[in-house]
Design an enzyme around this catalytic site. Structure first.
Site, PDB file in Angstrom:
ATOM      1  N   ASN A 163     -12.263  -3.706   2.824  1.00 16.53           N
ATOM      2  CA  ASN A 163     -13.591  -2.728   2.877  1.00 16.53           C
ATOM      3  C   ASN A 163     -14.096  -3.073   1.277  1.00 16.53           C
ATOM      4  OD1 ASN A 163     -12.810  -1.370   4.542  1.00 16.53           O
ATOM      5  ND2 ASN A 163     -11.361  -0.574   4.102  1.00 16.53           N
TER       6      ASN A 163
ATOM      7  N   GLN B 287     -14.616   1.956   0.938  1.00 19.70           N
ATOM      8  CA  GLN B 287     -13.613   1.222  -0.415  1.00 19.70           C
ATOM      9  C   GLN B 287     -13.934   3.143  -1.124  1.00 19.70           C
ATOM     10  OE1 GLN B 287     -15.235  -1.719  -2.445  1.00 19.70           O
ATOM     11  NE2 GLN B 287     -14.081  -1.807  -3.670  1.00 19.70           N
TER      12      GLN B 287
ATOM     13  N   HIS C 227      -9.766  -5.806  -2.892  1.00 16.36           N
ATOM     14  CA  HIS C 227      -7.970  -5.383  -2.844  1.00 16.36           C
ATOM     15  C   HIS C 227      -8.704  -5.982  -1.065  1.00 16.36           C
ATOM     16  CE1 HIS C 227      -9.494  -1.215  -2.298  1.00 16.36           C
ATOM     17  NE2 HIS C 227      -9.556  -1.514  -1.002  1.00 16.36           N
TER      18      HIS C 227
ATOM     19  N   HIS D  55      -6.803  -6.120   2.628  1.00 15.85           N
ATOM     20  CA  HIS D  55      -5.402  -5.425   3.428  1.00 15.85           C
ATOM     21  C   HIS D  55      -5.238  -6.702   4.161  1.00 15.85           C
ATOM     22  CE1 HIS D  55      -6.648  -1.441   2.501  1.00 15.85           C
ATOM     23  NE2 HIS D  55      -7.698  -1.885   2.647  1.00 15.85           N
TER      24      HIS D  55
ATOM     25  N   ASP E 128       0.950  -0.995   0.180  1.00 14.72           N
ATOM     26  CA  ASP E 128       0.087  -0.352  -0.330  1.00 14.72           C
ATOM     27  C   ASP E 128       0.676   1.420   0.166  1.00 14.72           C
ATOM     28  OD1 ASP E 128      -3.597   0.236   1.454  1.00 14.72           O
ATOM     29  OD2 ASP E 128      -1.565   2.041   0.701  1.00 14.72           O
TER      30      ASP E 128
HETATM   31  P1  5GP Z   1      -9.274   0.806   0.511  1.00 15.97           P
HETATM   32  O1  5GP Z   1     -10.573   2.047   1.011  1.00 15.97           O
HETATM   33  O2  5GP Z   1      -9.972   0.792  -0.739  1.00 15.97           O
HETATM   34  O3  5GP Z   1     -10.261  -0.400   1.227  1.00 15.97           O
HETATM   35  O4  5GP Z   1      -8.177   1.072   0.376  1.00 15.97           O
HETATM   36  C1  5GP Z   1      -6.719   2.167  -0.595  1.00 15.97           C
HETATM   37  C2  5GP Z   1      -6.192   1.386  -0.979  1.00 15.97           C
HETATM   38  O5  5GP Z   1      -5.381   1.726  -1.659  1.00 15.97           O
HETATM   39  C3  5GP Z   1      -5.254   2.717   0.686  1.00 15.97           C
HETATM   40  O6  5GP Z   1      -4.921   1.980   1.644  1.00 15.97           O
HETATM   41  C4  5GP Z   1      -4.754   3.844  -0.461  1.00 15.97           C
HETATM   42  O7  5GP Z   1      -3.264   4.106   0.734  1.00 15.97           O
HETATM   43  C5  5GP Z   1      -3.983   2.743  -1.292  1.00 15.97           C
HETATM   44  N1  5GP Z   1      -3.880   3.351  -2.731  1.00 15.97           N
HETATM   45  C6  5GP Z   1      -4.365   3.996  -3.208  1.00 15.97           C
HETATM   46  N2  5GP Z   1      -3.723   4.444  -4.298  1.00 15.97           N
HETATM   47  C7  5GP Z   1      -2.752   3.625  -4.455  1.00 15.97           C
HETATM   48  C8  5GP Z   1      -2.189   3.624  -5.706  1.00 15.97           C
HETATM   49  O8  5GP Z   1      -1.324   3.794  -6.358  1.00 15.97           O
HETATM   50  N3  5GP Z   1      -0.853   2.586  -5.047  1.00 15.97           N
HETATM   51  C9  5GP Z   1      -1.169   1.622  -4.066  1.00 15.97           C
HETATM   52  N4  5GP Z   1       0.339   1.076  -4.117  1.00 15.97           N
HETATM   53  N5  5GP Z   1      -1.522   1.634  -3.430  1.00 15.97           N
HETATM   54  C10 5GP Z   1      -2.750   2.660  -3.543  1.00 15.97           C
END
Ligand code: 5GP
Ligand code: ZN
Length: 137
Positions: A85, A92, A98, A100, A29
């Site tokens: 999420n 999300q 994805h 975590h 992440d």
């Molecule tokens: P969500 O809140 O959708 O479960 O988590 C999305 C995650 O993706 C976040 O923790 C965020 O830091 C990560 N993320 C968003 N954009 C990128 C990216 O371009 N590269 C990487 N490696 N992680 C990302």
């Protein structure tokens, strides 16, 4: 293609990749909650868990199982919190499924999955069980 995780899967934008498998990619992440915060994604785009094919779901969880130990051991952690999420309403932010994997230490100050919820319920367990069984069909 605008999905950021599809672009990472396809190598169009850089990421710190941990594992590349036929149906799954795992990478760090970019805004880690802890050192070793890994995201595990299916190669095939799916917005929510409900949209995954059975094969993609199998491959995704197999990779989570395979990486959980190395992520913990590689960071010298005591355990991992593993979560999804699932849907915009849950917070999300990237609409590509994805998982975590976040390393945990006894003194890291983070909570459990239970701390996400204020524990607000109004229905009995049998009522809720019947509603879900009916939806399963
Ligand atoms: P969500 O809140 O959708 O479960 O988590 C999305 C995650 O993706 C976040 O923790 C965020 O830091 C990560 N993320 C968003 N954009 C990128 C990216 O371009 N590269 C990487 N490696 N992680 C990302
Ligand atoms: Zn995608």
């Amino acid at each position: 293609m605008s999905c950021i995780f599809c672009r990472i899967v396809n190598g169009e934008i850089p990421a710190e990749v941990i594992a590349r498998e036929p149906d799954v990619v795992a990478f760090l992440d970019v805004q880690p909650l802890a050192d070793g915060h890994v995201l595990v994604v299916p190669r095939a785009h799916a917005a929510a868990v409900e949209d995954l094919s059975p094969e993609a779901a199998d491959a995704l969880f197999r990779t989570v199982v395979r990486l959980a130990g190395p992520v913990r051991e590689g960071l010298g952690a005591a355990g991992t919190t593993i979560g999804i999420n699932n849907g915009e309403a849950t917070g999300q932010t990237v609409p590509h499924v994805h998982v975590h994997i976040v390393p945990r230490w006894p003194d890291d100050g983070a909570g459990t999955v239970h701390t996400i919820f204020p524990r607000r319920t109004s229905r009995t367990l049998p009522d809720v069980g019947a509603a879900i069984r009916k939806a399963i069909g």
